[in-house]
Design an enzyme around this catalytic site. Structure first.
Site, PDB file in Angstrom:
ATOM      1  N   SER A 239       0.838  -1.202   0.000  1.00 47.49           N
ATOM      2  CA  SER A 239       0.000   0.000   0.000  1.00 47.49           C
ATOM      3  C   SER A 239       0.869   1.245   0.000  1.00 47.49           C
ATOM      4  O   SER A 239       1.999   1.229   0.492  1.00 47.49           O
ATOM      5  CB  SER A 239      -0.862  -0.021   1.268  1.00 47.49           C
ATOM      6  OG  SER A 239      -1.409   1.254   1.532  1.00 47.49           O
TER       7      SER A 239
ATOM      8  N   TYR B 161      -0.846   0.026  10.292  1.00 45.22           N
ATOM      9  CA  TYR B 161      -1.119  -0.676   9.031  1.00 45.22           C
ATOM     10  C   TYR B 161       0.030  -0.489   8.044  1.00 45.22           C
ATOM     11  O   TYR B 161       0.551  -1.446   7.480  1.00 45.22           O
ATOM     12  CB  TYR B 161      -2.424  -0.125   8.443  1.00 45.22           C
ATOM     13  CG  TYR B 161      -2.776  -0.612   7.063  1.00 45.22           C
ATOM     14  CD1 TYR B 161      -3.408  -1.835   6.878  1.00 45.22           C
ATOM     15  CD2 TYR B 161      -2.506   0.170   5.936  1.00 45.22           C
ATOM     16  CE1 TYR B 161      -3.746  -2.269   5.604  1.00 45.22           C
ATOM     17  CE2 TYR B 161      -2.839  -0.258   4.666  1.00 45.22           C
ATOM     18  CZ  TYR B 161      -3.463  -1.485   4.504  1.00 45.22           C
ATOM     19  OH  TYR B 161      -3.799  -1.915   3.240  1.00 45.22           O
TER      20      TYR B 161
ATOM     21  N   LYS C 147       2.640  -3.329   6.555  1.00 44.31           N
ATOM     22  CA  LYS C 147       2.863  -3.533   5.115  1.00 44.31           C
ATOM     23  C   LYS C 147       4.355  -3.366   4.776  1.00 44.31           C
ATOM     24  O   LYS C 147       4.912  -4.141   4.006  1.00 44.31           O
ATOM     25  CB  LYS C 147       2.015  -2.545   4.303  1.00 44.31           C
ATOM     26  CG  LYS C 147       0.517  -2.835   4.314  1.00 44.31           C
ATOM     27  CD  LYS C 147       0.184  -4.122   3.579  1.00 44.31           C
ATOM     28  CE  LYS C 147      -1.310  -4.327   3.391  1.00 44.31           C
ATOM     29  NZ  LYS C 147      -1.620  -5.656   2.795  1.00 44.31           N
TER      30      LYS C 147
END
Lengths: 328, 328
Positions: free
Chosen positions: A127, A151, A155
């Protein structure tokens, strides 16, 4: 050809499955088997004649990664993740699903590799959240990953593992840093970035949408169709051309909200545009300032990844894929 | 003030302990307690009047991180790591010690933070091994981390965890990317990069040393004394000035092997230089090409981290700290 999709019940997972069923082949080989996994029971794909194992499973649960790997899929698409907001609210769950789950998968493959030389292609969705403000525009391919969410951290860590496990020869990994997907189909949701899609999707069917930020906000977009295209290209690309830097910022379209609205005007007229209601939201405005305005994506383009080049295209993709090609 | 050093028996750990004992204070407070941990029994520091808990322990073992954290050190220096070569040879051990051990420590602190608001300063030694070739010269502060070793991968992952745990408020972390330490005291060892130190340290005491690469090789150096200085500055710096990007490439000295030899000539004369025996080694030459030639380190310098500015200084530090100030 045996294709496994982890996170198959999500929006991108479903579109990827549909596309693979429609094409019937991947990398020049007939697809004979699908393994479709998600924490929610994935639907069995309509019209597929081969073998399907569609089941609800949590990759971070004991033995789940080993069970998947024991069936030796040729290609594994790993799309599963707790989304940004939830990973921020529930620290343990975010690390368990987004980091440990990924590591369990990679380690199960590593052990299988040691047993019989098993070496699948692993396509991992990363992402643009691996990048954190302040960000230049455009962001170059060699810009550092300093995420400002758990998050994004999970990632970025998974990307590092993917590169190292690939370098050690355990599998052939490709990390795909997806732009924000626009137009996201479905209902408006609570995501802070939801308005990028809402202000187009809702007016296209005669519904009102809220715009919480100024029209000058610039962001990085690609259609769901492009996202699926990235994953398929990642599954088939000659990895010798990629080299050891396996995580790629995908191409996309850098556009302001004003440019999005102009494209809507051209395609659906003033009436559609008038359905956008300005309702400034300080919190969302502040969050926006930290988001990526756009990328160079030179390496990914040179490696043959492609995306839309203007917002009218993005809207047309939505009309074709979600509205049956017809604008009311 | 309670100071804990994990990896206290290593070269940097011992020098850090000595310096702290000599100064007796850290961040304006008297040091009352040392906890010294390493997989090898650390020596109890000579001349320290306070409490010392020096013990052999493996941070990746069950309960060890919790045991350390239960004593609530104010500052934790986390220097422990399996070195690059070993982490490459033993995949499991490298990930267990360098990644899991670090994560256990961070999680033990996080849980303590949730219990009583415990929030120590955590100074973590990272490495320029987080960068992988091809590398520009100088490497800018915002260059991406694409390690080409499992060791570098484990350090880069630990950096990401350190930033995220700091951002979430669990502790105050600072990641220190050390240059190659030169002149490394002790005996010549098997490390491929050992020659950078060997070609100075050995001739300074009348012994022969082997140079396996051409004099044009450029690399990034700082003295052991500077390394200790970085750690102390990291332990006391106002972290508000650092912001969310907590991992800093330290300043250092970019020099060619030829420049190293020139400095040796100035300080110890032609006779010392004549003890360097050229013995080209293809494998080491190829490895060298992937190593960092030098960094901008603008942020670290602006934040007050300092290092040597020429190689004569680096040699003089060695003569002062290791040879009692006397050149034979």
């Amino acid at each position: 050809m045996h294709v496994a999709i982890i996170g198959a019940a999500g929006m991108v997972g479903r579109k990827l499955t549909e596309r693979l069923v429609r094409e019937g082949r991947l990398n020049g080989k007939d697809i004979e088997t699908f393994t479709l996994i998600d924490v929610f029971q994935p639907e069995s794909p309509a019209g597929f004649k081969g073998k399907v194992d569609a089941r609800a499973a949590d990759l971070s649960g004991p033995g789940e990664a080993e069970k998947l790997v024991s069936t030796r899929p040729d290609v594994i698409f790993h799309l599963a993740a707790i989304v940004s907001g939830e990973a921020e609210l529930d620290f343990d769950k975010g690390y368990r699903i987004n980091l440990d789950g990924t590591r369990y998968l990679f380690d199960a493959i590593r052990i299988a590799n040691g047993q019989d030389g098993y070496k699948p292609r692993v396509v991992f969705t990363s992402s643009i959240a691996v990048f954190g403000a302040p960000l230049p525009y455009p962001i170059p391919d060699d810009f550092h990953t300093t995420p400002l969410t758990s998050y994004g951290t999970q990632k970025a860590i998974s990307e590092l593992l993917l590169s190292d496990y690939t370098r050690r020869g355990f599998f052939e990994g490709i990390g795909i840093r997806l732009p924000t997907i626009c137009i996201r189909p479905g209902k408006p949701n609570a995501a802070a970035s939801g308005f990028f899609s809402n202000i187009l999707r809702e007016p296209l069917v005669g519904l009102e949408a809220v715009l919480p930020v100024p029209e000058t906000i610039r962001h990085w977009h690609a259609s769901p169709r492009s996202a699926v295209g990235f994953l398929l290209h990642g599954a088939t690309i000659d990895t010798n051309k990629v080299g050891p830097r396996r995580n790629l910022s995908m191409p996309g379209l850098s556009a302001t909200v004003g440019e999005q609205i102009e494209a809507l005007r051209k395609i659906a007229g003033e009436k559609a545009v008038s359905l956008i209601r300005r309702e400034p939201n300080e919190m969302i405005m502040r969050m926006c300032e930290g988001w990526a305005p756009g990328f160079e994506a030179t390496r990914a383009r040179e490696l043959g990844f492609t995306a839309e080049t203007n917002f009218e295209e993005i809207i047309k993709v939505h009309i074709e894929d979600e509205l049956g090609g017809l604008l009311k």
